[in-house]
Motif scaffolding. Structure first.
Motif, short mmCIF file in Angstrom:
data_model
loop_
_atom_site.label_atom_id
_atom_site.label_comp_id
_atom_site.label_asym_id
_atom_site.label_seq_id
_atom_site.Cartn_x
_atom_site.Cartn_y
_atom_site.Cartn_z
N GLY A 64 43.72 79.68 138.23
CA GLY A 64 43.92 78.81 137.13
C GLY A 64 42.66 79.08 136.08
N PRO A 65 42.36 78.15 134.47
CA PRO A 65 41.82 78.26 133.83
C PRO A 65 40.38 77.65 134.06
CG PRO A 65 43.96 77.07 132.83
CD PRO A 65 44.09 77.41 134.39
N GLU A 66 39.18 78.20 134.43
CA GLU A 66 38.12 77.87 134.95
C GLU A 66 38.68 77.38 135.93
OE1 GLU A 66 35.31 78.18 133.69
OE2 GLU A 66 36.60 79.64 131.91
N GLN A 69 40.62 78.81 142.68
CA GLN A 69 41.91 80.01 142.75
C GLN A 69 42.18 79.30 144.05
OE1 GLN A 69 40.65 84.00 143.43
NE2 GLN A 69 39.42 83.65 145.82
N ARG B 142 48.37 75.32 142.50
CA ARG B 142 47.36 75.53 142.67
C ARG B 142 46.52 75.04 141.84
NH1 ARG B 142 43.52 75.80 138.81
NH2 ARG B 142 45.69 75.14 137.11
N THR B 146 43.73 71.94 143.49
CA THR B 146 42.59 72.14 143.12
C THR B 146 42.04 71.34 142.01
OG1 THR B 146 42.75 73.66 141.18
CG2 THR B 146 42.94 74.65 143.35
N GLU B 147 43.02 70.13 141.34
CA GLU B 147 43.02 69.27 140.36
C GLU B 147 42.68 68.09 140.55
OE1 GLU B 147 45.18 70.85 136.55
OE2 GLU B 147 43.97 72.19 136.70
N PRO B 228 40.68 71.49 132.48
CA PRO B 228 39.56 71.28 133.73
C PRO B 228 38.33 70.59 132.73
CG PRO B 228 40.60 73.58 134.38
CD PRO B 228 42.01 72.49 132.92
N ASN B 231 34.26 74.15 131.52
CA ASN B 231 33.52 75.20 131.69
C ASN B 231 31.88 74.55 132.02
OD1 ASN B 231 33.64 75.87 129.35
ND2 ASN B 231 33.87 77.96 129.28
#
Lengths: 235, 235
Positions: A64-66, A69, B142, B146-147, B228, B231
């Motif tokens: 994913g963006p930033e 994975q 995903r 991950t989020e 996200p 960065n």
DNA sequence: CGCCCTATTTGCGCTGGCGCAAAGACAACG
DNA sequence: CGTTGTCTTTGCGCCAGCGCAAATAGGGCG
């Protein structure tokens, strides 16, 4: 070697194909080798090739963006990858990385298209394969959304053992060069949680851990763990 | 009314079809109505019908053995559902439930197959639609893995607003008769977390909550939340 | 207009699982 | 056969998010 040809028969995508067509496929294939850690393709690239893995292991991931994975799929020998993308003519949705040294057969998209014109059932089969994987992912999605980390890890082991387990006298060996981190990316957990869970199971005598491998001793018990904590004992 | 016929054109599955074929489809269709809370079909049943939603809302869910269910897809008017299953001739992988009263057109599998024989591109289009949905699910997978819950809820709102948002002067209205519980099942969170998060956003002036509806005031801000946490500020 | 049913909100306490950091174990390589 | 780099384990502290329970708010219907 012509052993490769024989192996093409085992590829689900090709099982329905008459031998003449299979020979055609074989003749237009190009052998491609890849060292461990190298990439067959990256996500969002145009799908110009499809592959059949002969030897080695490939993992397919989504970044994913930033974001971290996730590992969507492990490719075992005699399985295709990149095929659905090449056949529908889209981009690759995933990145394919060689986990170990790999031998593959590869086809260019235009060659596939030519063969499909003669054997439309090939597209039909690809459709069915895509749908099947779609449904597996739906199930994993539900598991990820509703089940505990422990259950998901148990399920992942069972799937792997089913897909690529080697029967040994002491149990089923999963030797896929998969790190704890990879397992974490498959199950939506962390490297640490995977490690702790597997250690606990080893203490329980359920399995034996090694670096990049797992030996499952008590499969039945693992199935129990993968299954929801049993319906409420009714009271 | 023949308005229905015109709406068939908007169905992605049919857009490539010549008018004569579309007429054929229309003629062999059977209107099916369903009251809110009723089921078009259940998962694991053999797929004997495909549907196009004309009016109302349908939700498609996946139940696990004893596990909570997840909401995989919301069907908006002019979308097909059950089509992929009927065309590949498998079972339905999901359950389709009418959220509101629904008007649909329905086809029996054998009729579809007959038409596909004359217009093979129909199968081709179905393939592409299936692949597209597959990829959307991979992305959601995903995200789920991950989020944070907050990010996933923001994304879900954006998707819904995109799919079925009604532009109002004060913002984008999502009026899909979706309860907090449904949102939770879409995002892999709990009813409580959804409620708390939306309340917080309302306090922040981001949106306005209603029973079974949400009015998005500040879409840009929502996109920021869905992305996200940026960065690492590089140091 | 008021009642009832269901959806929603919110306080509260709890815990599963994360992630750092440091120690330990392997495998490969020179 | 030791060194080195990587993978793995584990102690520890922490917090996001869950879920109960009780209060609150709408909406629909008579």
């Amino acid at each position: 070697m012509s052993n490769d040809f024989r192996n093409l028969r085992k590829v689900k995508l090709f099982t329905e194909l008459p031998t003449t067509a299979l020979q055609l496929m074989y003749d237009s294939a190009r052998p491609v080798q890849m060292e461990a850690g190298c990439f067959f393709f990256h996500q969002n690239e145009r799908a110009e090739m499809m592959y059949v893995l002969l030897d080695g292991q490939v993992k397919m991931t989504l970044l994913g963006p930033e974001g971290r994975q996730v590992l969507i799929r492990i490719v075992a020998p005699c399985e295709d990858f990149g095929a659905v993308s090449a056949i529908v003519g889209s981009d690759y949705p995933l990145t394919a990385e060689a986990v170990t040294r790999c031998r593959t057969l590869a086809w260019e998209q235009k060659d596939i298209m030519r063969i499909i014109d003669s054997y439309p059932m090939l597209r039909e089969t690809a459709f069915q394969i895509a749908v099947k994987r779609f449904r597996q992912l739906q199930k994993r999605f539900r598991e990820l959304a509703t089940e505990s980390a422990e259950q998901r890890i148990a399920r992942a082991l069972l799937r792997l053992s089913n897909q690529a387990g080697l029967p040994k006298t002491e149990g089923m060996l999963i030797d896929l060069a998969l790190s704890r981190g990879d397992l974490a990316e498959m199950t939506g957990t962390s490297l640490y949680t995977v490690s702790r869970t597997l250690s606990q199971w080893e203490r329980d005598g359920l399995l034996k851990n090694g670096r990049g491998k797992v030996l499952i001793r008590d499969c039945a018990q693992l199935i129990t763990l993968a299954t929801p904590p049993e319906n409420p004992p009714f009271n």
